[in-house]
Design a protein around this motif. Structure first.
Motif, short mmCIF file in Angstrom:
data_model
loop_
_atom_site.label_atom_id
_atom_site.label_comp_id
_atom_site.label_asym_id
_atom_site.label_seq_id
_atom_site.Cartn_x
_atom_site.Cartn_y
_atom_site.Cartn_z
N LEU A 20 0.83 -1.20 0.00
CA LEU A 20 0.00 0.00 0.00
C LEU A 20 0.86 1.25 0.00
O LEU A 20 0.47 2.29 -0.54
N GLY A 21 2.05 1.17 0.59
CA GLY A 21 2.95 2.31 0.60
C GLY A 21 3.39 2.69 -0.79
O GLY A 21 3.39 3.87 -1.17
N ASN A 22 3.77 1.70 -1.60
CA ASN A 22 4.15 1.97 -2.99
C ASN A 22 2.96 2.51 -3.79
O ASN A 22 3.11 3.41 -4.63
N ALA A 23 1.78 1.96 -3.53
CA ALA A 23 0.59 2.42 -4.23
C ALA A 23 0.32 3.88 -3.92
O ALA A 23 0.02 4.68 -4.82
N GLY A 24 0.43 4.26 -2.64
CA GLY A 24 0.21 5.65 -2.28
C GLY A 24 1.26 6.58 -2.87
O GLY A 24 0.94 7.70 -3.29
N THR A 25 2.49 6.11 -2.95
CA THR A 25 3.56 6.93 -3.52
C THR A 25 3.32 7.20 -5.01
O THR A 25 3.47 8.32 -5.49
N VAL A 26 2.95 6.15 -5.73
CA VAL A 26 2.68 6.30 -7.17
C VAL A 26 1.48 7.21 -7.40
O VAL A 26 1.51 8.11 -8.27
N ALA A 27 0.41 7.01 -6.63
CA ALA A 27 -0.78 7.86 -6.78
C ALA A 27 -0.46 9.31 -6.45
O ALA A 27 -0.92 10.24 -7.14
N ALA A 28 0.34 9.53 -5.40
CA ALA A 28 0.70 10.91 -5.02
C ALA A 28 1.54 11.56 -6.11
O ALA A 28 1.36 12.75 -6.42
N ALA A 29 2.46 10.81 -6.71
CA ALA A 29 3.28 11.36 -7.79
C ALA A 29 2.42 11.81 -8.95
O ALA A 29 2.66 12.87 -9.55
N MET A 30 1.41 11.03 -9.28
CA MET A 30 0.52 11.40 -10.39
C MET A 30 -0.28 12.65 -10.04
O MET A 30 -0.40 13.57 -10.86
N LEU A 31 -0.83 12.71 -8.82
CA LEU A 31 -1.67 13.84 -8.44
C LEU A 31 -0.87 15.14 -8.33
O LEU A 31 -1.31 16.20 -8.79
N VAL A 32 0.32 15.06 -7.75
CA VAL A 32 1.13 16.27 -7.60
C VAL A 32 1.57 16.80 -8.97
O VAL A 32 1.49 18.00 -9.24
N SER A 33 2.00 15.91 -9.85
CA SER A 33 2.43 16.35 -11.18
C SER A 33 1.26 16.92 -11.97
O SER A 33 1.41 17.89 -12.71
N GLN A 34 0.07 16.36 -11.78
CA GLN A 34 -1.11 16.90 -12.46
C GLN A 34 -1.42 18.30 -11.93
O GLN A 34 -1.75 19.21 -12.71
N GLY A 35 -1.32 18.48 -10.61
CA GLY A 35 -1.58 19.80 -10.05
C GLY A 35 -0.61 20.86 -10.53
O GLY A 35 -0.98 22.01 -10.74
N ILE A 77 7.16 5.64 -10.55
CA ILE A 77 6.98 7.06 -10.24
C ILE A 77 7.15 7.91 -11.49
O ILE A 77 6.37 8.83 -11.75
N LEU A 78 8.18 7.60 -12.29
CA LEU A 78 8.41 8.36 -13.52
C LEU A 78 7.24 8.23 -14.48
O LEU A 78 6.80 9.21 -15.09
N ALA A 79 6.71 7.01 -14.62
CA ALA A 79 5.55 6.81 -15.49
C ALA A 79 4.33 7.55 -14.95
O ALA A 79 3.53 8.12 -15.72
N ALA A 80 4.18 7.58 -13.63
CA ALA A 80 3.06 8.31 -13.03
C ALA A 80 3.19 9.81 -13.26
O ALA A 80 2.20 10.51 -13.50
N VAL A 81 4.43 10.32 -13.20
CA VAL A 81 4.65 11.75 -13.44
C VAL A 81 4.31 12.11 -14.88
O VAL A 81 3.66 13.13 -15.14
N VAL A 82 4.71 11.26 -15.83
CA VAL A 82 4.36 11.50 -17.23
C VAL A 82 2.84 11.50 -17.41
O VAL A 82 2.28 12.36 -18.09
N THR A 83 2.18 10.55 -16.77
CA THR A 83 0.72 10.47 -16.87
C THR A 83 0.05 11.70 -16.27
O THR A 83 -0.89 12.27 -16.84
N GLY A 84 0.54 12.15 -15.11
CA GLY A 84 -0.06 13.31 -14.46
C GLY A 84 0.20 14.60 -15.22
O GLY A 84 -0.70 15.45 -15.33
N CYS A 85 1.40 14.75 -15.77
CA CYS A 85 1.74 15.99 -16.49
C CYS A 85 0.96 16.15 -17.79
O CYS A 85 0.83 17.26 -18.31
N THR A 86 0.43 15.06 -18.33
CA THR A 86 -0.33 15.12 -19.59
C THR A 86 -1.83 15.05 -19.35
O THR A 86 -2.60 14.93 -20.30
N SER A 87 -2.25 15.15 -18.09
CA SER A 87 -3.67 15.09 -17.76
C SER A 87 -4.20 16.51 -17.58
O SER A 87 -3.84 17.20 -16.63
N VAL A 88 -5.05 16.94 -18.51
CA VAL A 88 -5.61 18.29 -18.41
C VAL A 88 -6.66 18.33 -17.31
O VAL A 88 -7.26 17.31 -16.95
#
Length: 384
Positions: free
Chosen positions: A10-25, A72-83
Motif C-alpha cells: 500500500l505504501g508503494n501504491a500511495g507513492t505512485v498515486a501521489a506522484a501522479m496527483l502532484v504532477s497533475q496539479g 513514479i516516472l511513469a506516473a509523473v508522465v501520466t499526471g503531467c499530460t492530464s488536463v
C-alpha cells in the motif's frame, strides 16, 4: 488498487498515486495557459494522446513489476499530460452560453462532477473485482481519450484563443481576485479532505469500515441536491457575497460531524455536510469568470482546480494524522478550521473579488465584446 494488487504494498501504491496527483496539479495551469494561447482543441488532442501513452507505460511498468522509481516516472508522465477537464469545460460554458445562463451552466457542471464522483469509483471497483485491476486503468484511459477527442471536436463551444505575440491577456495568476479564489479554494479543499477522513475514521470506530463509502456517497447526494436548487434560484446577491455565505455554511456543516453518536446520525450529518459544497464551487466558478482576464479562463480555472487539490491533499494528511492520534472528532475540528480559513479569505478579499478584469486589446485590434465597463461586469456578476 492495481499497484497494491500486483506488489502487495500500500505504501508503494500511495507513492505512485501521489506522484501522479502532484504532477497533475503542477502541470494543469501550464496546460490551461497553453489552451488559452494555442486553443483548447490543440492542447486536448495532443495531451490526450500523450496521456494515453503515459497510462500505457504506467500499466506495463506495474504489470512487469518494474522498480518503484520507474513507476513514479511513469506516473509523473501520466499526471503531467492530464488536463484539468472540469476547468476546460467551465471555460467552454463561459464562451458558449449567455451570461444570465452561466450560473445554471456551472450548477449543471457541478452536478455532473458529483455524479462522476459517485459512479467513477463504483465502475473502477466493479472492473477491478470482476475482471482485473488493470481493466479499470484501461477503462480510465479509454474514457479520457475518447472524451477529450469528442470535446476537442466540438468547435462551437471552444473559447477564442489569444495569439502568442502582441499584447495578450494578463496571466490569470496575476489578478488579485484569482489569487483570493485560489486561497479560498485551498481552504475549502482542506475541509473536504478532512471531512472524508472524519467519516472514514468514524466508520472504523464503529467497526463498520464499509460504511465509509456510504457516508461519502451521502455527502455527494447532499451536494447534488443543493447544486440543483442553487442553480435554479435567481439570486439577487452578488457572487462575492454568495461565496462568503456558502463557505460559512460549508464550515458550519462540518461542525456536527464531531458529535455523531451512531451510524444513522452520521449518515444524516453527511448529507448536511455536503449541502454547501456545490453552491460554494458554483459561486467560485462564476466569480472567476467575472474577475479573470477573458483570454485566460482555462488557465484560471486550472489554478482553482490545483489549489483545491492541494487543499484536499493537506486536509487528508493533517486530518488522518489527528484521527490516528485522537479520533474522528479531531479530524472534524480540522475540517471546520479549513472552512473558517476559506470564509475569512472570502470576506477579506471582497474588494478584489468585485474588480472587473482590465481590458487588454491584442495586437492593436479592437477590444472584444467581453471588455465591458466595470458597471456592466458587476451587473453580469449579479445576474450570474
Amino acid at each position: 488498487m492495481l499497484v497494491s494488487a500486483v506488489t502487495g504494498s500500500l505504501g508503494n501504491a500511495g507513492t505512485v498515486a501521489a506522484a501522479m496527483l502532484v504532477s497533475q496539479g503542477v502541470a494543469s495551469p501550464v496546460l490551461g495557459r497553453l489552451a488559452d494561447r494555442l486553443s483548447q482543441r490543440r492542447v486536448l488532442l495532443t495531451a490526450c494522446l500523450a496521456h494515453a501513452v503515459g497510462m500505457t507505460l504506467l500499466l506495463v511498468s506495474i504489470l512487469l513489476r518494474a522498480p518503484l522509481v520507474v513507476l513514479i516516472l511513469a506516473a509523473v508522465v501520466t499526471g503531467c499530460t492530464s488536463v484539468s477537464f472540469s476547468s476546460f469545460m467551465r471555460a467552454r460554458w463561459a464562451a458558449m452560453v449567455e451570461h444570465d445562463l452561466l450560473r445554471t451552466a456551472y450548477a449543471l457542471e457541478s452536478m455532473l462532477d458529483e455524479t462522476i464522483f459517485l459512479l467513477g469509483p463504483l465502475l473502477v471497483t466493479l472492473l477491478a473485482a470482476a475482471v482485473h485491476p488493470a481493466a479499470a486503468l484501461v477503462a480510465c484511459a479509454v474514457l479520457t481519450t475518447t472524451g477529450s477527442i469528442a470535446v476537442a471536436l466540438h468547435r462551437r463551444s471552444e473559447p477564442m484563443s489569444e495569439p502568442a505575440t502582441g499584447r495578450g491577456p494578463r496571466r490569470a495568476i496575476a489578478v488579485p481576485g484569482v489569487r483570493v479564489l485560489m486561497a479560498a479554494y485551498a481552504g475549502m479543499g482542506f475541509l473536504l479532505g478532512a471531512v472524508d477522513v472524519t467519516m472514514i475514521a468514524f466508520a472504523r470506530a464503529q467497526s463498520a469500515p464499509g460504511l465509509a463509502g456510504v457516508f461519502l456517497s451521502l455527502t455527494a447526494v447532499g451536494s447534488l441536491a443543493a447544486g440543483a436548487v442553487y442553480g435554479a434560484v435567481d439570486w439577487r446577491l452578488s457572487q462575492a457575497r454568495l461565496l462568503s455565505i456558502t463557505t460559512c455554511l460549508l464550515a458550519l456543516g462540518a461542525v456536527p460531524l464531531a458529535f455523531a453518536t451512531s451510524s444513522l446520525v452520521m449518515a444524516l450529518l453527511a448529507v448536511v455536510a455536503g449541502v454547501a459544497i456545490a453552491p460554494s464551487l458554483i459561486a467560485g466558478s462564476t466569480l472567476l469568470e467575472s474577475v479573470a482576464p477573458k483570454g485566460s479562463l482555462s488557465e484560471g480555472f486550472s489554478w482553482l482546480t490545483s489549489a483545491g487539490a492541494l487543499g484536499i491533499a493537506l486536509g487528508t494528511a493533517v486530518g488522518g494524522r489527528l484521527a490516528d492520534l485522537g479520533g474522528f472528532a479531531e479530524a472534524a475540528a480540522v475540517a471546520v478550521g479549513g472552512g473558517l480559513v476559506a470564509l475569512a479569505l472570502s470576506v477579506a478579499g471582497q474588494s478584489a473579488l468585485r474588480q472587473a478584469p482590465t481590458a487588454r486589446p491584442v495586437s492593436g485590434t479592437a477590444a472584444p465584446e467581453h471588455t465591458a465597463a466595470p458597471e456592466q461586469s458587476e451587473q453580469r456578476g449579479q445576474q450570474a
